[in-house]
Design a protein around this motif. Structure first.
Motif, short mmCIF file in Angstrom:
data_model
loop_
_atom_site.label_atom_id
_atom_site.label_comp_id
_atom_site.label_asym_id
_atom_site.label_seq_id
_atom_site.Cartn_x
_atom_site.Cartn_y
_atom_site.Cartn_z
N VAL A 311 50.71 31.43 50.60
CA VAL A 311 50.24 30.47 51.58
C VAL A 311 50.14 29.11 50.89
O VAL A 311 50.42 28.97 49.70
CB VAL A 311 48.87 30.90 52.17
N GLU A 312 49.74 28.09 51.64
CA GLU A 312 49.74 26.73 51.10
C GLU A 312 48.83 26.59 49.88
O GLU A 312 49.18 25.90 48.91
CB GLU A 312 49.28 25.76 52.19
N SER A 313 47.69 27.27 49.88
CA SER A 313 46.77 27.15 48.74
C SER A 313 47.35 27.72 47.46
O SER A 313 46.96 27.31 46.36
CB SER A 313 45.45 27.86 49.06
N CYS A 314 48.29 28.66 47.58
CA CYS A 314 48.92 29.25 46.39
C CYS A 314 49.73 28.20 45.62
O CYS A 314 49.93 28.34 44.41
CB CYS A 314 49.83 30.41 46.77
N ARG A 315 50.21 27.18 46.32
CA ARG A 315 51.00 26.14 45.67
C ARG A 315 50.13 25.14 44.92
O ARG A 315 50.62 24.43 44.04
CB ARG A 315 51.85 25.40 46.71
N ARG A 316 48.85 25.07 45.28
CA ARG A 316 47.97 24.06 44.70
C ARG A 316 47.03 24.60 43.63
O ARG A 316 46.79 23.93 42.63
CB ARG A 316 47.12 23.40 45.80
N MET A 317 46.51 25.81 43.81
CA MET A 317 45.47 26.32 42.92
C MET A 317 45.97 27.53 42.13
O MET A 317 46.61 28.43 42.69
CB MET A 317 44.23 26.72 43.74
N ARG A 318 45.67 27.50 40.86
CA ARG A 318 46.01 28.65 40.00
C ARG A 318 44.93 29.71 40.17
O ARG A 318 43.76 29.47 39.86
CB ARG A 318 46.09 28.20 38.55
N PRO A 319 45.28 30.91 40.65
CA PRO A 319 44.25 31.93 40.87
C PRO A 319 43.72 32.48 39.56
O PRO A 319 44.48 32.72 38.61
CB PRO A 319 45.00 33.00 41.67
N ALA A 320 42.41 32.68 39.50
CA ALA A 320 41.79 33.26 38.31
C ALA A 320 41.94 34.77 38.35
O ALA A 320 42.12 35.38 39.41
CB ALA A 320 40.31 32.87 38.26
N LEU A 321 41.88 35.38 37.18
CA LEU A 321 41.93 36.84 37.08
C LEU A 321 40.57 37.39 37.48
O LEU A 321 39.57 37.18 36.78
CB LEU A 321 42.29 37.24 35.64
N ARG A 322 40.51 38.04 38.66
CA ARG A 322 39.24 38.51 39.22
C ARG A 322 39.17 40.04 39.19
O ARG A 322 40.18 40.71 39.38
CB ARG A 322 39.08 38.05 40.67
N GLU A 323 37.98 40.57 38.97
CA GLU A 323 37.77 42.01 38.99
C GLU A 323 37.46 42.44 40.43
O GLU A 323 36.32 42.34 40.89
CB GLU A 323 36.65 42.42 38.04
N LEU A 324 38.48 42.92 41.13
CA LEU A 324 38.30 43.30 42.53
C LEU A 324 37.72 44.70 42.67
O LEU A 324 37.06 45.01 43.67
CB LEU A 324 39.64 43.22 43.26
N ARG A 325 38.01 45.55 41.69
CA ARG A 325 37.45 46.89 41.65
C ARG A 325 37.04 47.15 40.21
O ARG A 325 37.50 46.45 39.31
CB ARG A 325 38.48 47.92 42.12
N PRO A 326 36.19 48.13 39.95
CA PRO A 326 35.77 48.36 38.57
C PRO A 326 36.96 48.55 37.63
O PRO A 326 37.76 49.48 37.79
CB PRO A 326 34.93 49.65 38.68
N GLY A 327 37.11 47.64 36.68
CA GLY A 327 38.19 47.72 35.71
C GLY A 327 39.55 47.28 36.21
O GLY A 327 40.53 47.36 35.48
N HIS A 328 39.64 46.81 37.46
CA HIS A 328 40.92 46.42 38.05
C HIS A 328 40.89 44.91 38.31
O HIS A 328 40.20 44.45 39.23
CB HIS A 328 41.17 47.18 39.34
N TRP A 329 41.65 44.16 37.50
CA TRP A 329 41.67 42.69 37.57
C TRP A 329 42.98 42.21 38.16
O TRP A 329 44.05 42.70 37.81
CB TRP A 329 41.49 42.13 36.17
N VAL A 330 42.88 41.23 39.06
CA VAL A 330 44.06 40.71 39.76
C VAL A 330 43.97 39.20 39.85
O VAL A 330 42.89 38.64 40.15
CB VAL A 330 44.19 41.31 41.18
N ALA A 331 45.09 38.53 39.61
CA ALA A 331 45.15 37.06 39.75
C ALA A 331 45.92 36.73 41.01
O ALA A 331 47.11 36.36 40.99
CB ALA A 331 45.82 36.44 38.53
N CYS A 332 45.26 36.90 42.16
CA CYS A 332 45.88 36.58 43.45
C CYS A 332 44.77 36.28 44.45
O CYS A 332 43.87 37.11 44.67
CB CYS A 332 46.73 37.75 43.95
N SER A 333 44.85 35.12 45.07
CA SER A 333 43.80 34.71 46.02
C SER A 333 43.95 35.39 47.37
O SER A 333 43.03 35.36 48.19
CB SER A 333 43.85 33.19 46.21
N GLU A 334 45.12 36.02 47.64
CA GLU A 334 45.35 36.65 48.93
C GLU A 334 45.08 38.14 48.92
O GLU A 334 45.32 38.82 49.92
CB GLU A 334 46.80 36.39 49.36
N VAL A 335 44.61 38.66 47.80
CA VAL A 335 44.30 40.08 47.70
C VAL A 335 42.79 40.23 47.62
O VAL A 335 42.12 39.49 46.91
CB VAL A 335 44.95 40.70 46.44
N SER A 336 42.25 41.16 48.37
CA SER A 336 40.81 41.39 48.35
C SER A 336 40.51 42.88 48.38
O SER A 336 41.39 43.70 48.58
CB SER A 336 40.14 40.69 49.54
#
Length: 336
Positions: A311-336
């Protein structure tokens, strides 16, 4: 053969921590007056850690920065910025004598068993050289006995010590490379595509050997590879790299069974299925476009030019590596 003793103070902390690692190679032009005109961002902000005794797989396409990350850990390249903490100490700040002592604890198994061994040296001298350099066995007879022990541990006839590398097969040469890596009794080994140059049948033997050695001597591996089937067999956790950045990190089974990042999903979907009937019926859609140049990577999320969920925000902001589940890290703002 015994591993290096682990202190109680460091038992609970990670053996290796990578924080904000960058490795940019300058691009210069001119003959008499050299000037920098750009840089290759081979590694562009990498964070991960390794626990003692585990194997972490580092996967991704060719040119994504896997090997450069390993070379920075080995101090074969000096990082542009970032911290590499080994047993709680930033190895980028060590003196020359301190780095020499560190060599005993960190070793490497190279990709190509044909070019990583000196063709003018006998196998016994190749394996025995690090022992001699570090003064572990000054006596020649003890050194020869140690070399024969290492060859036997790695599944080779001790008599191979009198052979030259060209007299051995690729799998046997790689076992020599493993024996050389074990010569200093390290606790951490970087395996840089250690089986990719071998035949499939030999790959299985070397993978089983690496796993046996890990259990026997309490080793920790950073296993750099692009073959996902090998990674799934050998590794406890997997980090996926794309264009110099880690986009997903999780336990091995969790990542293969439940990939969250669009690039990881595309990478796993590209693995062919052995059954031709199932393979013919698969609805596989390859990722569009080409991998951008590390000289001029895209802003924001580096995968957004090829991502079907961008999406448009993906072009502007670098997504941080987030822990979405215990021990599972993802660098994507569109995944939850």
């Amino acid at each position: 053969m015994t591993g290096i003793a682990m202190t109680d103070a460091g038992a609970d902390r990670p053996l290796l921590e990578i924080k904000g690692l960058h490795m940019h190679f300058p691009i210069s032009e001119g003959i008499l007056m050299r000037r920098q005109v750009g840089e290759v961002k081979a590694v562009d902000g990498v964070d991960f850690s390794l626990r003692r005794g585990e194997t972490l797989g580092l996967v991704g396409e060719s040119g994504c920065g896997k090997t450069t990350t390993g070379r920075c850990i080995l101090q074969l390249e000096r990082p542009t910025s970032g911290a590499i903490l080994y047993d709680g100490v930033d190895i980028n700040t060590l003196s020359r004598s301190e780095r020499l002592a560190l060599r005993r604890r960190i070793q490497v198994i190279f990709q190509d068993p044909y070019s990583s061994l000196n063709p003018r040296m006998k196998v016994g001298d190749i394996v025995g050289e690090p022992i001699h350099v570090h003064g572990l066995a000054p006596d020649a007879a003890r050194r020869r006995a140690r070399v024969r022990e290492l060859l036997q541990v790695c599944g080779l006839n001790p008599g191979f010590a009198d052979r030259y590398p060209h007299e051995m097969s690729g799998g046997q040469r790689q076992r020599v490379g493993i024996a050389r890596a074990l010569a200093l009794e390290p606790e951490f080994i970087v395996c840089d595509e250690a089986v990719s140059a071998l035949d499939v049948s030999i790959q299985a033997q070397v993978i089983n050997l690496l796993e046996d050695l890990r259990e026997r001597f309490g080793l920790t591996y950073l296993f750099i590879a692009h073959d996902l089937s090998v990674v799934r067999h050998l590794c406890q956790r997997v980090a996926v790299m794309y264009l110099g950045r880690i986009v997903e990190l999780a336990d091995c089974d969790e990542l293969f069974d439940n990939p969250l990042h669009p690039y990881t999903r595309a990478l796993l979907a590209a693995v062919p299925v052995p059954d031709p009937v199932i393979e013919a019926g698969r609805n596989f859609q390859p990722v569009l476009g080409e991998v951008p140049s590390p000289i001029n990577p895209p802003g924001g999320c580096v995968f957004h030019p090829r991502c079907p969920k961008a999406v448009e925000s993906c072009r502007r902001m670098r997504p941080a590596l987030r822990e979405l589940r215990p021990g599972h890290w993802v660098a994507c703002s569109e995944v939850s």
